[in-house]
Design a protein around this motif. Structure first.
Motif, PDB file in Angstrom:
ATOM      1  N   SER A  11      90.447  37.320  30.500  1.00  0.00           N
ATOM      2  CA  SER A  11      89.811  36.070  30.945  1.00  0.00           C
ATOM      3  C   SER A  11      90.839  35.030  31.355  1.00  0.00           C
ATOM      4  O   SER A  11      90.531  34.121  32.142  1.00  0.00           O
ATOM      5  N   VAL A  15      92.275  32.326  35.403  1.00  0.00           N
ATOM      6  CA  VAL A  15      92.609  30.933  35.115  1.00  0.00           C
ATOM      7  C   VAL A  15      94.055  30.644  35.482  1.00  0.00           C
ATOM      8  O   VAL A  15      94.370  29.639  36.130  1.00  0.00           O
ATOM      9  N   MET A 120      85.976  34.380  39.035  1.00  0.00           N
ATOM     10  CA  MET A 120      85.915  34.603  37.588  1.00  0.00           C
ATOM     11  C   MET A 120      85.161  35.890  37.237  1.00  0.00           C
ATOM     12  O   MET A 120      85.722  36.798  36.627  1.00  0.00           O
ATOM     13  N   ARG A 304      79.414  22.041  30.081  1.00  0.00           N
ATOM     14  CA  ARG A 304      79.681  23.334  30.717  1.00  0.00           C
ATOM     15  C   ARG A 304      79.997  24.426  29.694  1.00  0.00           C
ATOM     16  O   ARG A 304      79.605  25.582  29.890  1.00  0.00           O
ATOM     17  N   TYR A 305      80.709  24.102  28.644  1.00  0.00           N
ATOM     18  CA  TYR A 305      81.227  25.135  27.747  1.00  0.00           C
ATOM     19  C   TYR A 305      80.464  25.281  26.442  1.00  0.00           C
ATOM     20  O   TYR A 305      80.709  26.226  25.693  1.00  0.00           O
ATOM     21  N   VAL A 341      80.828  29.966  32.935  1.00  0.00           N
ATOM     22  CA  VAL A 341      82.016  29.853  33.786  1.00  0.00           C
ATOM     23  C   VAL A 341      82.384  28.383  34.001  1.00  0.00           C
ATOM     24  O   VAL A 341      81.538  27.491  33.852  1.00  0.00           O
ATOM     25  N   PRO A 342      83.652  28.098  34.368  1.00  0.00           N
ATOM     26  CA  PRO A 342      84.062  26.717  34.654  1.00  0.00           C
ATOM     27  C   PRO A 342      83.479  26.214  35.966  1.00  0.00           C
ATOM     28  O   PRO A 342      82.835  26.971  36.700  1.00  0.00           O
ATOM     29  N   ALA A 368      89.228  21.547  32.823  1.00  0.00           N
ATOM     30  CA  ALA A 368      88.227  22.612  32.712  1.00  0.00           C
ATOM     31  C   ALA A 368      88.873  23.993  32.754  1.00  0.00           C
ATOM     32  O   ALA A 368      88.544  24.878  31.945  1.00  0.00           O
ATOM     33  N   TYR A 369      89.800  24.194  33.676  1.00  0.00           N
ATOM     34  CA  TYR A 369      90.433  25.506  33.793  1.00  0.00           C
ATOM     35  C   TYR A 369      91.511  25.708  32.733  1.00  0.00           C
ATOM     36  O   TYR A 369      91.856  26.845  32.399  1.00  0.00           O
ATOM     37  N   ALA A 372      89.394  27.052  30.017  1.00  0.00           N
ATOM     38  CA  ALA A 372      88.517  28.170  30.404  1.00  0.00           C
ATOM     39  C   ALA A 372      88.885  29.464  29.704  1.00  0.00           C
ATOM     40  O   ALA A 372      88.007  30.284  29.399  1.00  0.00           O
ATOM     41  N   SER A 375      87.059  29.481  26.424  1.00  0.00           N
ATOM     42  CA  SER A 375      85.613  29.643  26.612  1.00  0.00           C
ATOM     43  C   SER A 375      85.260  31.047  27.098  1.00  0.00           C
ATOM     44  O   SER A 375      84.295  31.654  26.618  1.00  0.00           O
ATOM     45  N   LEU A 376      86.059  31.572  28.042  1.00  0.00           N
ATOM     46  CA  LEU A 376      85.766  32.891  28.613  1.00  0.00           C
ATOM     47  C   LEU A 376      86.231  34.029  27.713  1.00  0.00           C
ATOM     48  O   LEU A 376      86.142  35.194  28.100  1.00  0.00           O
TER      49      LEU A 376
END
Length: 388
Positions: A11, A15, A120, A304-305, A341-342, A368-369, A372, A375-376
């Motif tokens: 993941s 990124v 992604m 988002r996350y 996803v971001p 965010a990235y 990420a 989160s991912l």
């Protein structure tokens, strides 16, 4: 533990790629280099908007969409639309709580609504399919069907970005620059009294009044802004993909006019790196001065996350319980990933077009990235356990 580490590395790859290209764009925008200054970014952004993005969406959609695939995956477009609607609602909640400047409202709604449904999932799905002992069965079949799901997801996501999110950000950006009515206009005396106007309205029939309203509405609505080039490309791609004789003529390795598809695909491959370079260039301005509050950035990240993936679990599992989707683990996994996803890289192109929030968009993308990879890793691990 090894599987978790492997998923984290997997993941992190997209990124890191995005952050590296962003750093190149940042370097090119430095005053001493000046290869990607404000004018250069504007011209490159126009090329992305009118050439690269339509080519990317058109090639992906025409290649992946058939009548049979739409019947089999009918819930996916609905699921994607729900991610955009729920995300935009969360964006409005962030706006109400954090009270950002008016020119950044469209950016916040866009970042919460539009996810990166392109590179992604294109990297994550093949990576999780490599595991022979995973919940998705044979790696070869997993990769084949998974990439089909991702292609449709990417194409439909781009359509929603350039119809739904694009027009929301356009309206919010235009509302900022609308001027207040002047004192002189407020003091004007009407040429016709309200009584005379009322009598005239009685004389004019309902049909005439309706026609006047429709003409007035048509003058206010600008179809060229509603139907962005990417939307037109998506419509053309749907026609090509759904009409078999046309599809056999253009799509495929043995198609007589297959060179058209190859050419459009080649041009579309430039969309993501060009957009990322623009975001890197805008980041320089954002690092020097940005009107984005920290609370707004945190709000976007939480939406988002945390909140969006939780809502995704409820929707996808609810659809499964209601027999709206099949029990296939891979299909459910792709539906869930769409919520985790971001923000989409295309938002950088949109903010550049409207001239509202370009630098702030780059700052949000950086945060965010940067988060990420965490989160991912966390959410896909939970999703695989949930659908297994």
């Amino acid at each position: 533990m090894l599987k978790l580490l492997h998923l984290f590395i997997t993941s992190s790859k997209p990124v890191v790629e995005i952050l590296l290209i962003t750093s190149v764009g940042l370097y090119m925008a430095l005053d001493g280099v000046n290869l990607l200054g404000p004018d250069a970014r504007k011209y490159l952004n126009d090329i992305v908007f009118y050439v690269f993005n339509p080519s990317l969406v058109g090639s992906r959609l025409a290649d992946s969409v058939t009548y049979d695939s739409l019947v089999k995956m009918w819930f996916m477009p609905i699921n994607l639309l729900l991610t955009f609607i729920i995300g935009s609602l969360l964006g409005w909640i962030v706006i109400l709580i954090t009270k950002p400047p008016s020119n950044l409202r469209g950016l916040i709604v866009g970042c919460c609504a539009a996810g990166n449904l392109g590179n992604m999932p294109l990297i994550i799905i093949p990576a999780v399919c490599k595991d022979k002992g995973g919940p998705f069965g044979d790696p070869e079949n997993c990769n084949k069907y998974g990439m089909g799901y991702v292609a449709l997801s990417m194409a439909m996501g781009s359509v929603y970005i350039w119809t739904y999110v694009y027009n929301i950000m356009r309206v919010l950006s235009n509302s900022v620059i609308e001027t207040q009515p002047s004192i002189e206009s407020n003091c004007k005396v009407p040429l016709i009294s309200s009584r005379e106007e009322e009598e005239d309205n009685h004389k004019v029939g309902r049909w005439d009044r309706f026609k006047r309203r429709m003409v007035s509405l048509s003058e206010k609505v600008n179809l060229s802004t509603i139907f962005a080039p990417t939307t037109i490309a998506a419509i053309i791609a749907l026609v090509i993909g759904l009409i078999n004789p046309v599809r056999e003529l253009i799509i495929g390795n043995v198609a007589p006019l297959g060179v058209l598809q190859d050419s459009v695909t080649l041009v579309g491959d430039g969309a993501i790196p060009a957009t990322t370079l623009i975001i890197g260039g805008n980041l320089l301005k954002g690092m020097r001065s940005s009107g984005m509050k920290r609370s707004s950035i945190v709000g976007v990240l939480v939406a988002r996350y945390i909140l969006l993936p939780i809502s995704g679990v409820l929707i996808v599992r609810g659809a499964y319980k209601l027999d709206l989707i099949t029990s296939e683990p891979l299909y459910q996994f792709v539906l869930l990933i769409q919520y985790a996803v971001p923000p989409a890289m295309s938002l950088g192109t949109i903010t550049q077009l409207f001239g509202a929030g370009e630098s702030e968009c780059s700052v949000i993308m950086l945060w965010a990235y940067g988060l990420a990879s965490v989160s991912l890793t966390a959410w896909p691990t939970f999703f695989m356990w949930l659908v297994a």
